[in-house]
Design a protein around this motif. Structure first.
Motif, mmCIF file in Angstrom:
data_model
loop_
_atom_site.group_PDB
_atom_site.id
_atom_site.type_symbol
_atom_site.label_atom_id
_atom_site.label_comp_id
_atom_site.label_asym_id
_atom_site.label_seq_id
_atom_site.Cartn_x
_atom_site.Cartn_y
_atom_site.Cartn_z
ATOM 1 N N LEU A 156 63.515 22.380 17.982
ATOM 2 C CA LEU A 156 64.083 21.323 17.635
ATOM 3 C C LEU A 156 65.475 21.128 16.797
ATOM 4 C CD1 LEU A 156 60.588 20.373 15.778
ATOM 5 C CD2 LEU A 156 61.090 20.078 18.092
ATOM 6 N N ASP A 157 66.206 22.203 17.290
ATOM 7 C CA ASP A 157 67.448 22.448 16.433
ATOM 8 C C ASP A 157 68.537 22.091 17.673
ATOM 9 O OD1 ASP A 157 68.639 23.611 13.791
ATOM 10 O OD2 ASP A 157 69.846 24.479 15.621
ATOM 11 N N PRO A 158 69.732 21.655 17.347
ATOM 12 C CA PRO A 158 70.788 21.549 18.020
ATOM 13 C C PRO A 158 70.881 22.879 18.827
ATOM 14 C CG PRO A 158 71.547 20.510 16.173
ATOM 15 C CD PRO A 158 70.055 21.172 15.937
ATOM 16 N N LEU A 159 70.562 24.127 18.584
ATOM 17 C CA LEU A 159 70.711 25.301 19.076
ATOM 18 C C LEU A 159 69.913 25.239 20.496
ATOM 19 C CD1 LEU A 159 71.125 28.207 19.197
ATOM 20 C CD2 LEU A 159 69.229 28.848 17.887
ATOM 21 N N ALA A 160 69.072 24.494 20.388
ATOM 22 C CA ALA A 160 68.231 24.490 21.707
ATOM 23 C C ALA A 160 69.045 24.009 23.001
ATOM 24 C CB ALA A 160 66.829 23.741 21.708
ATOM 25 N N ARG A 161 69.967 23.283 22.836
ATOM 26 C CA ARG A 161 71.005 22.866 23.741
ATOM 27 C C ARG A 161 71.628 23.963 24.405
ATOM 28 N NH1 ARG A 161 73.551 18.390 19.886
ATOM 29 N NH2 ARG A 161 71.750 17.150 19.563
ATOM 30 N N HIS A 162 71.764 25.144 23.684
ATOM 31 C CA HIS A 162 72.572 26.121 24.309
ATOM 32 C C HIS A 162 71.800 27.498 24.768
ATOM 33 C CE1 HIS A 162 76.236 24.515 22.296
ATOM 34 N NE2 HIS A 162 75.428 24.046 21.376
ATOM 35 N N TYR A 163 70.406 27.355 24.908
ATOM 36 C CA TYR A 163 69.711 28.443 25.390
ATOM 37 C C TYR A 163 68.498 27.879 25.866
ATOM 38 C CZ TYR A 163 66.003 28.911 21.703
ATOM 39 O OH TYR A 163 64.831 28.619 20.983
ATOM 40 N N PRO A 164 67.541 28.576 26.708
ATOM 41 C CA PRO A 164 66.612 27.915 27.393
ATOM 42 C C PRO A 164 65.244 28.090 26.397
ATOM 43 C CG PRO A 164 66.889 30.215 28.425
ATOM 44 C CD PRO A 164 68.210 29.875 27.504
ATOM 45 N N ALA A 165 65.144 27.093 25.292
ATOM 46 C CA ALA A 165 64.252 27.026 24.406
ATOM 47 C C ALA A 165 62.862 26.962 24.832
ATOM 48 C CB ALA A 165 64.664 25.925 23.185
ATOM 49 N N ARG A 166 61.817 27.370 24.068
ATOM 50 C CA ARG A 166 60.325 27.190 24.325
ATOM 51 C C ARG A 166 59.729 26.598 23.253
ATOM 52 N NH1 ARG A 166 58.574 33.250 26.279
ATOM 53 N NH2 ARG A 166 59.988 33.578 28.198
#
Length: 254
Positions: A156-166
């Motif tokens: 749910l963090d902006p970090l999820a835009r930079h890696y294939p989050a699950r």
């Protein structure tokens, strides 16, 4: 995750597939086999637009608005260094201590929160006044607060835009407060313990994520020794980071 398609099978009951139904023959008619192919009720409703072809994608089913499964109630962790407890931060109690840690030059170089207490307070309030996707905690070892953690929903963090989050990926930030506690492997011990707490208390989480600054070699090394694997380099808005992942499936092997 990809949506699941509605499907039909074959069978003999209504609604389970294409069901051959015998048609009565009129008197005197030939007795050759004749079948009435009847569409199942579900397919009729689908074609009429009464139900969707695709089910909804998986959603976060966390209840009571608690996005991190009640960190305040988590068990302690027994480590080689002592008993560790995560205690959610209270600004009125913990601000002076955390501010002092943030003003340590070794910490400020990476956290960039040096300055008056108002700077640290604003950082904490952003989390405490939010929706619960990030929880700041003191790491209390054998009764003494000696570290600062942020547990956050990486998906749910902006970090999820930079890696294939699950879904339910959970991230960790760590700051060791006292100079005497640094450089002797304590970071590795704490990281492994907290990652295990996450996996023990968040059954929906399959991975623990971290993104330390690539320049912070001791931090990257501590994560790797704690059972995280180096997955990629990330260009984030404020740093070039190492994507570190600890998988539930590998937690007893690494």
């Amino acid at each position: 995750m990809p949506p699941t398609h509605a499907s039909t099978g074959t069978g003999t009951g209504t609604g389970t597939g294409l069901s051959p139904q015998p048609r009565p023959e009129p008197d005197g008619a030939d007795t050759e086999d004749t079948l009435d192919m009847r569409l199942p009720d579900e397919l009729i409703a689908l074609l009429a637009g009464e139900q969707p072809l695709l089910v909804d994608p998986p959603q976060d089913t966390t209840t009571d608005g608690d996005l991190l499964d009640g960190v305040a109630g988590w068990d302690t962790a027994t480590t080689p260094a002592g008993v560790l407890r995560l205690v959610p931060v209270r600004i009125e109690r913990d601000l002076p201590l955390i501010t002092r840690w943030m003003n340590d030059p070794a910490v400020a170089a990476f956290w960039e929160l040096a300055g008056p207490a108002a700077v640290t307070a604003a950082h904490l309030r952003t989390q405490l006044d939010g929706d619960g996707r990030s929880v700041p905690c003191l790491g209390v070892l054998d009764g003494a607060p000696m570290s600062y953690f942020e547990l956050y929903r990486a998906d749910l963090d902006p970090l999820a835009r930079h890696y294939p989050a699950r879904l339910h990926d959970t991230g960790i930030h760590l700051l060791i407060g006292g100079v005497a506690d640094r450089g002797r492997g304590l970071g590795t011990t704490l990281l492994r313990a907290v990652a295990d707490l996450v996996l023990d208390h968040r059954p929906s989480c399959s991975r623990v994520i971290a993104e330390p600054d690539l320049r912070n070699t001791p931090s990257v090394s501590a994560f790797m020794t704690a059972g995280f694997r180096f997955c990629a380099e990330l260009d984030l808005p404020d740093k070039r980071a190492a994507l570190m992942i600890r998988d539930r499936a590998l937690r007893h092997l690494l």
